[in-house]
Scaffold this motif. Structure first.
Motif, PDB file in Angstrom:
ATOM      1  N   ARG A  51       0.846  -1.195   0.000  1.00 57.45           N
ATOM      2  CA  ARG A  51       0.000   0.000   0.000  1.00 57.45           C
ATOM      3  C   ARG A  51       0.882   1.245   0.000  1.00 57.45           C
ATOM      4  O   ARG A  51       1.945   1.276   0.609  1.00 57.45           O
ATOM      5  CB  ARG A  51      -0.886  -0.023   1.241  1.00 57.45           C
ATOM      6  N   SER A  52       0.422   2.293  -0.645  1.00 60.43           N
ATOM      7  CA  SER A  52       1.180   3.535  -0.757  1.00 60.43           C
ATOM      8  C   SER A  52       1.364   4.187   0.610  1.00 60.43           C
ATOM      9  O   SER A  52       0.474   4.153   1.463  1.00 60.43           O
ATOM     10  CB  SER A  52       0.445   4.505  -1.682  1.00 60.43           C
ATOM     11  N   ARG A  53       2.519   4.795   0.796  1.00 60.83           N
ATOM     12  CA  ARG A  53       2.786   5.525   2.036  1.00 60.83           C
ATOM     13  C   ARG A  53       2.527   7.024   1.880  1.00 60.83           C
ATOM     14  O   ARG A  53       2.891   7.815   2.739  1.00 60.83           O
ATOM     15  CB  ARG A  53       4.235   5.282   2.467  1.00 60.83           C
ATOM     16  N   PRO A  55      -0.335   8.680   2.154  1.00 57.97           N
ATOM     17  CA  PRO A  55      -1.140   9.260   3.242  1.00 57.97           C
ATOM     18  C   PRO A  55      -0.334   9.556   4.506  1.00 57.97           C
ATOM     19  O   PRO A  55      -0.602  10.537   5.192  1.00 57.97           O
ATOM     20  CB  PRO A  55      -2.198   8.189   3.517  1.00 57.97           C
ATOM     21  N   ILE A  56       0.660   8.744   4.793  1.00 57.10           N
ATOM     22  CA  ILE A  56       1.528   9.011   5.953  1.00 57.10           C
ATOM     23  C   ILE A  56       2.321  10.285   5.716  1.00 57.10           C
ATOM     24  O   ILE A  56       2.455  11.127   6.613  1.00 57.10           O
ATOM     25  CB  ILE A  56       2.459   7.812   6.217  1.00 57.10           C
ATOM     26  N   ALA A  57       2.835  10.446   4.491  1.00 59.44           N
ATOM     27  CA  ALA A  57       3.560  11.670   4.156  1.00 59.44           C
ATOM     28  C   ALA A  57       2.637  12.884   4.244  1.00 59.44           C
ATOM     29  O   ALA A  57       3.036  13.944   4.746  1.00 59.44           O
ATOM     30  CB  ALA A  57       4.156  11.564   2.753  1.00 59.44           C
ATOM     31  N   PHE A  59       0.025  13.259   6.193  1.00 59.47           N
ATOM     32  CA  PHE A  59      -0.193  13.558   7.608  1.00 59.47           C
ATOM     33  C   PHE A  59       1.008  14.300   8.190  1.00 59.47           C
ATOM     34  O   PHE A  59       0.843  15.291   8.917  1.00 59.47           O
ATOM     35  CB  PHE A  59      -0.448  12.262   8.386  1.00 59.47           C
ATOM     36  N   CYS A  60       2.212  13.849   7.871  1.00 57.72           N
ATOM     37  CA  CYS A  60       3.420  14.516   8.388  1.00 57.72           C
ATOM     38  C   CYS A  60       3.521  15.952   7.879  1.00 57.72           C
ATOM     39  O   CYS A  60       3.859  16.858   8.643  1.00 57.72           O
ATOM     40  CB  CYS A  60       4.662  13.716   7.999  1.00 57.72           C
ATOM     41  N   THR A 115       6.333  14.957  -3.000  1.00 59.36           N
ATOM     42  CA  THR A 115       6.613  13.555  -2.683  1.00 59.36           C
ATOM     43  C   THR A 115       6.209  12.658  -3.846  1.00 59.36           C
ATOM     44  O   THR A 115       6.946  11.728  -4.200  1.00 59.36           O
ATOM     45  CB  THR A 115       5.872  13.137  -1.403  1.00 59.36           C
TER      46      THR A 115
END
Length: 178
Positions: A51-53, A55-57, A59-60, A115
């Motif tokens: 799964r792609s990261r 969304p985490i980026a 959020f950061c 990103t």
């Protein structure tokens, strides 16, 4: 055959391409990548992509925007130039929710864009990385690394059985537009 880097199987139908992926995986042949002119749902799971990261980026980057807004508001209105306006406190947070929200969205949006460009090598001024130019128009292409799969005849037969219109042996990694 020593200078061949990739074996490309061209398909005209996405269902035939998915069948080709199944046939190759049944025979333990590693697939380098798949190129399609349109998104195909479920292909990521079939190829085993994580799964792609992104969304985490996001959020950061959003938290960075929130902290930047709160830090700027605190520095400007409490530390650097405190003003007494009608007896209100210097740091009245409900007044600054719109500013904080806007900077959160701004940082998240730009951060996700940069990103995404970085992860997919889509920098401005750079030629796109395309295995075969027809994959951007009307063909579905399965690319197989010829160095890690030593049986090109078997791969070619499997691709043709699955419905490949054409099987190519690519000597270069990417095709340029020039």
């Amino acid at each position: 055959m020593s200078n061949v880097k990739y074996i490309l199987g061209h398909f005209e139908d996405p269902d035939e391409m998915m069948h080709g992926i199944d046939k190759l995986q049944e025979n333990n042949i590693g697939i380098y990548d798949v190129y399609t002119p349109m998104p195909i749902h479920g292909i990521e799971e079939k190829l085993g992509y994580k799964r792609s990261r992104l969304p985490i980026a996001a959020f950061c980057f959003g938290i960075t925007g929130t902290l930047t807004a709160i830090s700027m508001i605190y520095y400007m209105l409490v530390y650097d130039w405190p003003m007494n306006i009608g007896g209100k406190p210097s740091l009245a947070m409900p007044d600054f929710v719109p500013i904080t929200f806007e900077l959160t969205i701004l940082f998240a949006a730009y951060g996700m864009m940069f990103t995404f460009f970085y992860a997919n090598h889509l920098f401005p001024g750079r030629a796109p990385r395309v295995m075969d130019l027809r994959a951007t128009n009307d063909r579905f292409v399965i690319a197989i690394d010829a160095k890690t799969n030593p049986y090109p005849d078997k791969i070619e037969n499997l691709l043709k059985e699955a419905g490949a219109v054409e099987v190519m042996h690519n000597e270069r990694k990417y095709v340029s537009y020039e």
